[in-house]
Motif scaffolding. Sequence first.
Motif, PDB file in Angstrom:
ATOM      1  N   ALA A  56       0.836  -1.213   0.000  1.00  0.00           N
ATOM      2  CA  ALA A  56       0.000   0.000   0.000  1.00  0.00           C
ATOM      3  C   ALA A  56       0.863   1.252   0.000  1.00  0.00           C
ATOM      4  N   ALA A  57       1.977   1.216   0.779  1.00  0.00           N
ATOM      5  CA  ALA A  57       2.866   2.380   0.834  1.00  0.00           C
ATOM      6  C   ALA A  57       3.540   2.619  -0.509  1.00  0.00           C
ATOM      7  N   GLU A  58       3.986   1.494  -1.158  1.00  0.00           N
ATOM      8  CA  GLU A  58       4.604   1.633  -2.475  1.00  0.00           C
ATOM      9  C   GLU A  58       3.614   2.240  -3.474  1.00  0.00           C
ATOM     10  N   HIS A  59       2.388   1.781  -3.418  1.00  0.00           N
ATOM     11  CA  HIS A  59       1.358   2.326  -4.315  1.00  0.00           C
ATOM     12  C   HIS A  59       1.121   3.805  -4.041  1.00  0.00           C
ATOM     13  N   ASP A  60       1.048   4.147  -2.734  1.00  0.00           N
ATOM     14  CA  ASP A  60       0.848   5.560  -2.377  1.00  0.00           C
ATOM     15  C   ASP A  60       2.031   6.410  -2.827  1.00  0.00           C
ATOM     16  N   LEU A  61       3.248   5.818  -2.680  1.00  0.00           N
ATOM     17  CA  LEU A  61       4.442   6.572  -3.077  1.00  0.00           C
ATOM     18  C   LEU A  61       4.443   6.846  -4.581  1.00  0.00           C
ATOM     19  N   LEU A  62       4.073   5.826  -5.362  1.00  0.00           N
ATOM     20  CA  LEU A  62       3.989   6.027  -6.809  1.00  0.00           C
ATOM     21  C   LEU A  62       2.951   7.096  -7.158  1.00  0.00           C
ATOM     22  N   ASP A  63       1.832   7.051  -6.437  1.00  0.00           N
ATOM     23  CA  ASP A  63       0.785   8.045  -6.684  1.00  0.00           C
ATOM     24  C   ASP A  63       1.271   9.449  -6.339  1.00  0.00           C
ATOM     25  N   VAL A  64       1.974   9.567  -5.203  1.00  0.00           N
ATOM     26  CA  VAL A  64       2.501  10.875  -4.792  1.00  0.00           C
ATOM     27  C   VAL A  64       3.545  11.367  -5.788  1.00  0.00           C
ATOM     28  N   ASP A  65       4.447  10.428  -6.215  1.00  0.00           N
ATOM     29  CA  ASP A  65       5.468  10.825  -7.191  1.00  0.00           C
ATOM     30  C   ASP A  65       4.823  11.315  -8.487  1.00  0.00           C
ATOM     31  N   SER A  66       3.762  10.623  -8.900  1.00  0.00           N
ATOM     32  CA  SER A  66       3.056  11.045 -10.113  1.00  0.00           C
ATOM     33  C   SER A  66       2.449  12.434  -9.943  1.00  0.00           C
ATOM     34  N   ARG A  67       1.843  12.637  -8.772  1.00  0.00           N
ATOM     35  CA  ARG A  67       1.255  13.959  -8.510  1.00  0.00           C
ATOM     36  C   ARG A  67       2.331  15.043  -8.460  1.00  0.00           C
ATOM     37  N   ILE A  68       3.475  14.697  -7.840  1.00  0.00           N
ATOM     38  CA  ILE A  68       4.576  15.669  -7.770  1.00  0.00           C
ATOM     39  C   ILE A  68       5.069  16.022  -9.170  1.00  0.00           C
ATOM     40  N   ALA A  69       5.192  14.997 -10.033  1.00  0.00           N
ATOM     41  CA  ALA A  69       5.645  15.251 -11.403  1.00  0.00           C
ATOM     42  C   ALA A  69       4.679  16.178 -12.138  1.00  0.00           C
ATOM     43  N   VAL A  70       3.372  15.920 -11.957  1.00  0.00           N
ATOM     44  CA  VAL A  70       2.370  16.784 -12.596  1.00  0.00           C
ATOM     45  C   VAL A  70       2.469  18.210 -12.076  1.00  0.00           C
ATOM     46  N   LEU A  71       2.597  18.320 -10.740  1.00  0.00           N
ATOM     47  CA  LEU A  71       2.686  19.659 -10.144  1.00  0.00           C
ATOM     48  C   LEU A  71       3.962  20.376 -10.571  1.00  0.00           C
ATOM     49  N   GLU A  72       5.078  19.616 -10.638  1.00  0.00           N
ATOM     50  CA  GLU A  72       6.329  20.239 -11.078  1.00  0.00           C
ATOM     51  C   GLU A  72       6.217  20.740 -12.511  1.00  0.00           C
ATOM     52  N   GLN A  73       5.538  19.966 -13.386  1.00  0.00           N
ATOM     53  CA  GLN A  73       5.337  20.413 -14.762  1.00  0.00           C
ATOM     54  C   GLN A  73       4.453  21.658 -14.807  1.00  0.00           C
ATOM     55  N   GLN A  74       3.418  21.638 -13.959  1.00  0.00           N
ATOM     56  CA  GLN A  74       2.551  22.817 -13.889  1.00  0.00           C
ATOM     57  C   GLN A  74       3.325  24.034 -13.394  1.00  0.00           C
ATOM     58  N   ILE A  75       4.201  23.795 -12.398  1.00  0.00           N
ATOM     59  CA  ILE A  75       5.021  24.901 -11.888  1.00  0.00           C
ATOM     60  C   ILE A  75       5.936  25.440 -12.986  1.00  0.00           C
ATOM     61  N   ALA A  76       6.535  24.513 -13.775  1.00  0.00           N
ATOM     62  CA  ALA A  76       7.408  24.942 -14.870  1.00  0.00           C
ATOM     63  C   ALA A  76       6.627  25.758 -15.899  1.00  0.00           C
ATOM     64  N   ASP A  77       5.429  25.244 -16.245  1.00  0.00           N
ATOM     65  CA  ASP A  77       4.598  25.980 -17.209  1.00  0.00           C
ATOM     66  C   ASP A  77       4.194  27.345 -16.658  1.00  0.00           C
ATOM     67  N   LEU A  78       3.812  27.365 -15.383  1.00  0.00           N
ATOM     68  CA  LEU A  78       3.421  28.633 -14.769  1.00  0.00           C
ATOM     69  C   LEU A  78       4.598  29.593 -14.674  1.00  0.00           C
ATOM     70  N   THR A  79       5.803  29.026 -14.450  1.00  0.00           N
ATOM     71  CA  THR A  79       6.992  29.885 -14.398  1.00  0.00           C
ATOM     72  C   THR A  79       7.230  30.556 -15.745  1.00  0.00           C
ATOM     73  N   LEU A  80       7.083  29.760 -16.825  1.00  0.00           N
ATOM     74  CA  LEU A  80       7.221  30.345 -18.161  1.00  0.00           C
ATOM     75  C   LEU A  80       6.144  31.393 -18.416  1.00  0.00           C
ATOM     76  N   SER A  81       4.906  31.057 -18.050  1.00  0.00           N
ATOM     77  CA  SER A  81       3.806  32.010 -18.246  1.00  0.00           C
ATOM     78  C   SER A  81       4.025  33.267 -17.419  1.00  0.00           C
ATOM     79  N   LEU A  82       4.529  33.075 -16.201  1.00  0.00           N
ATOM     80  CA  LEU A  82       4.795  34.224 -15.340  1.00  0.00           C
ATOM     81  C   LEU A  82       5.874  35.116 -15.942  1.00  0.00           C
ATOM     82  N   GLY A  83       6.928  34.481 -16.497  1.00  0.00           N
ATOM     83  CA  GLY A  83       7.976  35.273 -17.140  1.00  0.00           C
ATOM     84  C   GLY A  83       7.451  36.043 -18.334  1.00  0.00           C
ATOM     85  N   ALA A  84       6.623  35.366 -19.156  1.00  0.00           N
ATOM     86  CA  ALA A  84       6.039  36.045 -20.316  1.00  0.00           C
ATOM     87  C   ALA A  84       5.125  37.184 -19.883  1.00  0.00           C
TER      88      ALA A  84
END
Length: 326
Positions: A56-84
């Motif tokens: 269960a912990a491994e599954h939760d960790l994979l889910d959290v890592d996936s969410r972190i990756a999505v959020l990091e991509q969103q942060i990167a996109d927002l950083t570019l948008s913020l710069g523009a």
Amino acid sequence: MPIYEYIEVPVATQQLQDDFRFDDMVVTWQQRNGGDMTINELKMLRLQTESNALSAAEHDLLDVDSRIAVLEQQIADLTLSLGAARDWRTDVASRRDILRERRAATQRAISPFTACPEDILRLIFAERAREPDTEWITLGTGTFNKARAHAPFITAAVCQDWRRVTLDTPSIWSYVGVPQLVGDVKQFVSMTRTVIERSCAAPLDILLENMGDGGREYCTDVLDLLFPHLHRWRRVELYSTLRDPQLDRYLRGNAALLEEICVYEVLGSERWVADPAPFLVGATHLRTVRVVNSSLVLDTRSLPNLRSLIIEMTAAMPSTSFWTFS
């Protein structure tokens, strides 16, 4: 005391929750099988519980890592948008500052007149139009006054308010000036037409500086435009080096507002008209006349205000052209 109570249990919160779940499983096993569990059975049950928790912990960790990756991509996109967005804001702010300066400069340029009533503005324009022409102080020596010729057109182009006042003030459009015609002379025909239209019934001051061969066609066009308004001519100076058209043909008719006239023709005419009536009829305000080599004929008895008469001829002329013996 049951053996499972001696098993070392981690104190972390999630692990405590797992231990409570493990205790429940032990109690359930005891109720189902009766008696206490052996140490090995406890360890096996414990292993199963921890394996399930690990999965269960491994599954939760994979889910959290996936969410972190999505959020990091969103942060990167927002950083570019913020710069523009920041770059865009800098550009907009720069253009805003430029527009503020332009608006302030324009406001400073027009602010003294924004509160000026139209009737006062009209009086100012009309008074300016009545100022003496510094290029035409003495009749017979005038030169084309470019500033005076262009003044009403410039005034009408300042803003909508000035244009409305300028177009509603005929006396501003009082000057028809044509210099010695060289180069592009069509503009003077167009300007003459515009002045005639906008001056309505106002008196006209007319100065044709030098009509030579280079502008014969356009000189004729200008005179043809002016002739129907002979009754509005006030101060006139016509200078021509052409034999045709002869200027006297444009001087036949009602000239009720005429005050001063100079007709200068380099090439003299030998044609004389016996009847003076067709020339400058009703010119009771005429004060000054100067003619050079012109076949203009006037009856001075009909000119009660005539004060100056200058005649220069290179050919013989009849004495009855300007006065009648009684």
